[in-house]
Design a protein around this motif. Structure first.
Motif, PDB file in Angstrom:
ATOM      1  N   ILE A 126       0.862  -1.187   0.000  1.00  0.00           N
ATOM      2  CA  ILE A 126       0.000   0.000   0.000  1.00  0.00           C
ATOM      3  C   ILE A 126       0.896   1.233   0.000  1.00  0.00           C
ATOM      4  O   ILE A 126       1.750   1.400   0.882  1.00  0.00           O
ATOM      5  N   TYR A 127       0.713   2.083  -1.003  1.00  0.00           N
ATOM      6  CA  TYR A 127       1.475   3.337  -1.124  1.00  0.00           C
ATOM      7  C   TYR A 127       0.618   4.454  -0.535  1.00  0.00           C
ATOM      8  O   TYR A 127      -0.541   4.639  -0.929  1.00  0.00           O
ATOM      9  N   THR A 182       7.657   8.284  -1.760  1.00  0.00           N
ATOM     10  CA  THR A 182       6.338   7.921  -1.243  1.00  0.00           C
ATOM     11  C   THR A 182       6.482   6.830  -0.193  1.00  0.00           C
ATOM     12  O   THR A 182       7.192   5.845  -0.407  1.00  0.00           O
ATOM     13  N   ALA A 183       5.802   6.996   0.943  1.00  0.00           N
ATOM     14  CA  ALA A 183       5.829   5.985   2.001  1.00  0.00           C
ATOM     15  C   ALA A 183       4.971   4.792   1.585  1.00  0.00           C
ATOM     16  O   ALA A 183       3.903   4.964   0.981  1.00  0.00           O
ATOM     17  N   TYR A 184       5.444   3.600   1.907  1.00  0.00           N
ATOM     18  CA  TYR A 184       4.635   2.414   1.605  1.00  0.00           C
ATOM     19  C   TYR A 184       4.813   1.360   2.684  1.00  0.00           C
ATOM     20  O   TYR A 184       5.800   1.345   3.432  1.00  0.00           O
ATOM     21  N   VAL A 185       3.850   0.459   2.771  1.00  0.00           N
ATOM     22  CA  VAL A 185       3.894  -0.699   3.668  1.00  0.00           C
ATOM     23  C   VAL A 185       3.675  -1.935   2.814  1.00  0.00           C
ATOM     24  O   VAL A 185       2.769  -1.961   1.972  1.00  0.00           O
ATOM     25  N   THR A 186       4.494  -2.952   3.023  1.00  0.00           N
ATOM     26  CA  THR A 186       4.358  -4.193   2.263  1.00  0.00           C
ATOM     27  C   THR A 186       4.534  -5.373   3.207  1.00  0.00           C
ATOM     28  O   THR A 186       5.236  -5.267   4.221  1.00  0.00           O
ATOM     29  N   ALA A 187       3.903  -6.484   2.890  1.00  0.00           N
ATOM     30  CA  ALA A 187       4.016  -7.679   3.728  1.00  0.00           C
ATOM     31  C   ALA A 187       3.573  -8.895   2.930  1.00  0.00           C
ATOM     32  O   ALA A 187       2.834  -8.783   1.946  1.00  0.00           O
ATOM     33  N   SER A 188       4.037 -10.057   3.369  1.00  0.00           N
ATOM     34  CA  SER A 188       3.658 -11.330   2.753  1.00  0.00           C
ATOM     35  C   SER A 188       2.841 -12.146   3.750  1.00  0.00           C
ATOM     36  O   SER A 188       2.903 -11.919   4.960  1.00  0.00           O
TER      37      SER A 188
END
Length: 322
Positions: A126-127, A182-188
């Motif tokens: 998510i950006y 741009t700040a982002y959050v990522t996960a698996s």
């Protein structure tokens, strides 16, 4: 020695330059984004969301990860129903994942989407909004949970992510494109088949950051640039083991020829009867030999051996104590 120390200092400096953090690369790594073209999908009469204000709902699945911070219309803008006072004093009514006010509710707002078709997914990114001088803008979420479902029905939602203090504790990456960070959050997560997802807000903005506090007017707001879900990576195909060749048939052992029958041995002729020997006269009885006492010649070898052993023992004891 001074030259060696100088060289070591230069090498340490060069290594430190190599370790300076830089903006992260593409989080998707060429993965297939199944969220492109997703549409709002909620429940009951929500229209797909449980927020007081929503604008730009079609902006987060168009494949554009970076927007001009000053052009609000290019983002998905979300405003929770709770006021700044209710948020700060923890007085707001909160939703559960089904979009109902509940005593165990934890969400200030929820928005849901439906993929164009179901897919097996295993990760997301998510950006959010622009980062300037290493700090994300005030319209940055601080906590959210993410749920997915194959049917979108009540009770079918599976939580695949939960994040807290994202802005306050800088639990985000930075994606750079076209000179904009741009700040982002990522996960698996474990692969799961889904066609629906819900983004559920636990903290619309940071309440703990005293060096860069969010004013009450912006506290209920935050915005999103893009949401991506990635199709699960296919497991590598396993190569079938080569077929084994059947062992060659063994040739039967040649039949053995029966041994020729043996001819019976000729009958033996009985030995002629012998004439009995004349009776012998019994030998006179012998007198038993007298018992012998050992002589001196028999004892001497034994005595010599004993003396030799004693002498050897004395010699060994002398060496030991000397």
């Amino acid at each position: 020695m001074k030259k060696i120390l100088s060289l070591a200092i230069v090498l340490c400096f060069l290594l430190s330059l190599a370790m300076i953090p830089t903006a992260a690369a593409d989080p998707a790594e060429g993965r297939n984004n199944v969220a492109l073209g997703a549409v709002l999908a909620g429940g009951k009469e929500s229209g797909g969301y449980w927020f007081l204000g929503v604008s730009g709902s079609n902006n987060i699945q168009d494949g554009v990860r970076v927007h001009d911070h000053d052009t609000a219309s290019t983002f998905l803008n979300l405003k929770v129903r709770a006021t700044a006072e209710e948020i700060r004093e923890d007085l707001a009514f909160l939703y559960n994942v089904e979009g109902e006010y509940a005593d165990d509710g934890k969400y200030y707002g929820i928005i849901g989407y439906k993929f164009t078709e179901a897919a097996t997914i295993d990760s997301f990114t998510i950006y959010f909004d622009e980062v300037t001088d290493g700090v994300p803008c005030i319209h940055m979420v601080d906590g959210f949970d993410l749920y997915v479902s194959e049917t979108g029905e009540t009770g079918s939602w599976v939580q695949v992510y939960s994040g807290t203090n994202i802005r306050c504790e800088k639990k985000y990456g930075v994606y750079s494109e076209g000179g904009v960070d741009t700040a982002y959050v990522t996960a698996s997560f474990e692969p799961i088949k889904a066609q629906y997802y819900r983004y559920c807000v636990t903290a619309p903005s940071c309440l703990h950051n005293t060096t860069d506090p969010v004013d009450d007017g912006n506290l209920p707001w935050h915005r999103i640039t893009e949401i991506e879900f990635y199709e699960a990576k296919a497991a590598p195909a396993t190569t079938a083991a080569p077929a084994t060749t059947a062992a060659p048939a063994t040739t039967a052992a040649p039949a053995t020829t029966a041994a020729p029958a043996t001819t019976a041995a000729p009958a033996t002729t009985a030995a002629p009867a012998t004439t009995a020997a004349p009776a012998t006269t019994a030998a006179p009885a012998t007198t038993a030999a007298p018992t012998q006492t050992p002589s001196t010649a028999d004892v001497m070898p034994i005595a010599c051996i004993a003396l030799m052993l004693a002498a050897a023992a004395c010699f060994m004891l002398r060496r030991k104590f000397n």
